[in-house]
Motif scaffolding. Sequence first.
Motif, mmCIF file in Angstrom:
data_model
loop_
_atom_site.group_PDB
_atom_site.id
_atom_site.type_symbol
_atom_site.label_atom_id
_atom_site.label_comp_id
_atom_site.label_asym_id
_atom_site.label_seq_id
_atom_site.Cartn_x
_atom_site.Cartn_y
_atom_site.Cartn_z
ATOM 1 N N GLY A 119 -3.327 10.130 1.607
ATOM 2 C CA GLY A 119 -3.625 8.060 1.967
ATOM 3 C C GLY A 119 -1.804 7.833 1.287
ATOM 4 N N LEU A 120 -1.273 8.650 1.042
ATOM 5 C CA LEU A 120 -0.019 8.115 0.911
ATOM 6 C C LEU A 120 0.705 7.015 1.549
ATOM 7 C CD1 LEU A 120 2.117 8.034 -1.491
ATOM 8 C CD2 LEU A 120 3.348 10.286 -0.230
ATOM 9 N N PHE A 121 0.668 5.818 1.935
ATOM 10 C CA PHE A 121 1.577 4.832 3.121
ATOM 11 C C PHE A 121 2.597 3.791 2.363
ATOM 12 C CE2 PHE A 121 -3.282 5.639 3.988
ATOM 13 C CZ PHE A 121 -3.168 6.598 5.031
ATOM 14 N N PRO A 130 -0.599 -1.466 2.772
ATOM 15 C CA PRO A 130 0.299 -0.572 3.627
ATOM 16 C C PRO A 130 -0.908 0.259 3.913
ATOM 17 C CG PRO A 130 0.559 0.023 0.743
ATOM 18 C CD PRO A 130 -0.610 -1.070 1.220
ATOM 19 N N ALA A 131 -0.449 1.129 5.266
ATOM 20 C CA ALA A 131 -0.870 2.043 5.683
ATOM 21 C C ALA A 131 -0.266 2.713 7.065
ATOM 22 C CB ALA A 131 -1.379 0.992 7.413
ATOM 23 N N THR A 132 1.206 2.510 6.479
ATOM 24 C CA THR A 132 2.098 3.317 7.412
ATOM 25 C C THR A 132 2.596 5.300 6.211
ATOM 26 O OG1 THR A 132 2.841 1.598 8.213
ATOM 27 C CG2 THR A 132 4.362 2.933 8.201
ATOM 28 N N ASN A 187 5.223 -2.089 -0.130
ATOM 29 C CA ASN A 187 4.350 -1.868 -1.203
ATOM 30 C C ASN A 187 3.316 -0.005 -0.840
ATOM 31 O OD1 ASN A 187 3.960 -4.776 -1.674
ATOM 32 N ND2 ASN A 187 3.157 -5.317 0.158
ATOM 33 N N LEU A 188 3.666 0.226 -1.576
ATOM 34 C CA LEU A 188 3.167 1.778 -1.778
ATOM 35 C C LEU A 188 2.070 1.897 -2.059
ATOM 36 C CD1 LEU A 188 5.414 4.605 -2.607
ATOM 37 C CD2 LEU A 188 2.545 4.914 -3.661
ATOM 38 N N LYS A 189 0.780 2.534 -1.682
ATOM 39 C CA LYS A 189 -0.789 3.310 -1.986
ATOM 40 C C LYS A 189 -0.399 4.506 -1.646
ATOM 41 C CE LYS A 189 -3.762 1.935 0.635
ATOM 42 N NZ LYS A 189 -5.226 1.290 2.199
ATOM 43 N N PHE A 190 -1.373 5.359 -3.348
ATOM 44 C CA PHE A 190 -1.754 7.006 -2.413
ATOM 45 C C PHE A 190 -3.244 7.084 -3.724
ATOM 46 C CE2 PHE A 190 0.697 6.535 -6.632
ATOM 47 C CZ PHE A 190 -0.063 7.498 -7.265
ATOM 48 N N ALA A 238 -9.507 10.062 -9.161
ATOM 49 C CA ALA A 238 -10.782 9.613 -8.194
ATOM 50 C C ALA A 238 -10.294 7.498 -8.401
ATOM 51 C CB ALA A 238 -12.003 9.242 -9.824
ATOM 52 N N ALA A 239 -8.475 7.817 -8.181
ATOM 53 C CA ALA A 239 -8.020 6.140 -8.329
ATOM 54 C C ALA A 239 -7.197 6.366 -6.662
ATOM 55 C CB ALA A 239 -8.015 5.441 -9.594
ATOM 56 N N THR A 240 -7.299 4.581 -6.311
ATOM 57 C CA THR A 240 -5.992 4.715 -5.258
ATOM 58 C C THR A 240 -5.523 3.411 -5.911
ATOM 59 O OG1 THR A 240 -7.194 5.070 -3.734
ATOM 60 C CG2 THR A 240 -5.976 3.598 -3.118
ATOM 61 N N ILE A 241 -3.904 4.265 -5.890
ATOM 62 C CA ILE A 241 -2.828 3.330 -7.143
ATOM 63 C C ILE A 241 -1.953 2.499 -6.006
ATOM 64 C CG2 ILE A 241 -0.938 3.268 -8.589
ATOM 65 C CD1 ILE A 241 -3.696 3.667 -9.608
ATOM 66 N N THR A 242 -1.907 1.010 -6.132
ATOM 67 C CA THR A 242 -1.243 0.292 -5.251
ATOM 68 C C THR A 242 -0.318 -0.446 -6.376
ATOM 69 O OG1 THR A 242 -3.091 -0.114 -2.996
ATOM 70 C CG2 THR A 242 -1.090 -1.409 -2.893
#
Length: 321
Positions: free
Chosen positions: A194-196, A203-205, A273-276, A280-284
């Motif tokens: 889920g690297l967006f 973020p979802a791109t 904005n970046l998310k991955f 056990a964690a999602t970092i935004t």
Amino acid sequence: MTCAAKNPITGVKYVEYQAEDRNVAGCWGVLQENDEIAPGNLPIFKWLGLATEFIPPHKEIYEETAYLGASDETHTLELQRNTNVGTELTASLKYVMQNWDFMEYITGTPFTALSDTVDSVSIVAFIDSKWTVLTGGMLTKWGLSVPVSGLATVDVDFMFAHGDFLTAVDPIAGEGEHASELATAPYTWKGITGLFMDAAADPATSFLDIVGDVGLTITNDVEMSTGVDSAYLTKGIGATINSRKIEVSLDLTYTSPNISTFQGLVAGHTKQNLKFTLGAATITVKGLIFPEWVAELKPAELVGQTVTGITDLPSMVITIV
């Protein structure tokens, strides 16, 4: 001639940690059952991860003074005095990640977001059947590196207020527990999902270019105040975090015809904005600005660069999955 064998240090070596009283109340040090602030606490140490290096230097600070000698002085070239004026306790640590737990000592609590209140930490190292206990520890850097062909590794820098070096006294004092190894597999690059990145709050791109190595670095500017009435080695009396910086780095390989996409972000000063998700964690991380675009051309190599984002009014959200 009499010879004596010299035995290099071998055997058990380990490093572990424990949260201390919050630095706005209580005392620095390993929690004990008779702690006046929290009398029910026992020293329960935690596993950091697969620690690969721990360097805890004990540095005594000296000030050199060159001076004018007495009337009968004949050796004027050696008129220098060195006087001890203080003690500095810092350390560096490298460990392979198995969870995100230790990150809270740079981000603060609650762990799910950035906080201005950061707990201090005690670090215990065991070597040559002796313990070194470093207390009043504040993290000044926590840097995650996730290479394509390697393990997710964290570099940590500390400063400490006090230390008990190479003592035969076990810090758990007969009560509490030392850390046990986690069975969790180390985190790896292939575990990133889920690297967006885009300008949306969530973020979802997906990236049009190819993303290789991923890095996340948080640095805290920590000031250790000193006082004449302090009983600690460093004369520390309190720690203040003056500022915090967040950096994200990505190793990009540009693709056709999308090479202009990232260049447009740089030229347009476009905040991202970046998310991955890792483990056990999602970092935004929000508020990223990329200041440079380079398309370096080399024979027999792909076109790309490592980009490092600075931040504008940054925020970071940690979601436990």
